[in-house]
Scaffold this motif. Structure first.
Motif: not given
Length: 217
Positions: A93-95, A129-132, A169-174, A185-188
């Protein structure tokens, strides 16, 4: 006449999802991305400032809905998973709030924006994106761990759905290392792939919670 907690949970998550979708619909298909130049970002905000502010407005109610969802569902989990889950929801929510207020700030006086400044501020907002993912993995791991606890009634399908959500979601941190395209970042990968799996997971959690929430209140 009191409203059952299960009905509050269902109504809240439907309204929260509607605000989330409405915010992205308001931005349209031409909104700037990490690939956009500073000039393109300034041009978009000059022509779509009200859309960006509407997006920020929906983010406020999206965050409110997440807080209600987190409070209701966390009460059904044992310690410490309830705290891990709630921390993840609040982090999400904060992000969302931080990312949206950067968009609203860019939309307030776009006529005075320097392209380089717009580019920098937009880049900062894109890293939501990656930080959430740090928050969403916390949400998933709370259910994942409980799913292997025989003393808690978590169905096998929800345990596996939580594993899939956590891994994705863990993989998405890349995307923190991405510069353009699918892993930007913040992409598809963040918005569409992660968003779709996240929606399915939340729907699964709500399906699990509805028959139990009235009994716990």
């Amino acid at each position: 006449m009191s409203i059952k907690p299960s009905k509050i949970l269902l109504i809240n998550i439907l309204i929260t999802g509607a605000f989330y979708v409405a915010g992205f619909v308001a931005l349209g298909s031409s909104y700037p991305t990490i690939d956009s130049s500073g000039e393109q970002i300034v041009h978009w905000f000059l022509n779509n400032g009200s859309n960006a502010r509407f997006y920020a407005w929906t983010a406020a109610f999206f965050s409110l809905g997440l807080a209600i969802f987190g409070g209701q569902v966390s009460a059904l989990l044992p310690k410490p998973s309830r705290y891990i889950f709630l921390a993840g929801v609040l982090g999400f929510a904060i992000t969302a709030q931080v990312q949206a207020w950067l968009w609203a700030g860019l939309a307030l006086h776009p006529e005075g924006l320097e392209p380089a400044v717009a580019r920098t501020l937009f880049d900062i907002s894109s890293y939501w994106g990656p930080l959430v993912n740090g928050s969403t993995t916390a949400m998933a791991v709370a259910f994942l761990v409980v799913g292997f606890d025989k003393n808690v009634e978590i169905p096998r399908w929800l345990t596996w759905l939580s594993i899939i959500f956590f891994v994705e979601q863990a993989i998405e941190t890349i995307t923190v290392f991405g510069h353009k395209g699918f892993i930007a970042p913040g992409g598809t990968m963040n918005v569409y792939l992660g968003g779709l799996i996240g929606f399915l997971w939340i729907a699964g959690v709500v399906r699990w919670a509805i028959p139990r929430i009235n009994q716990s209140s």
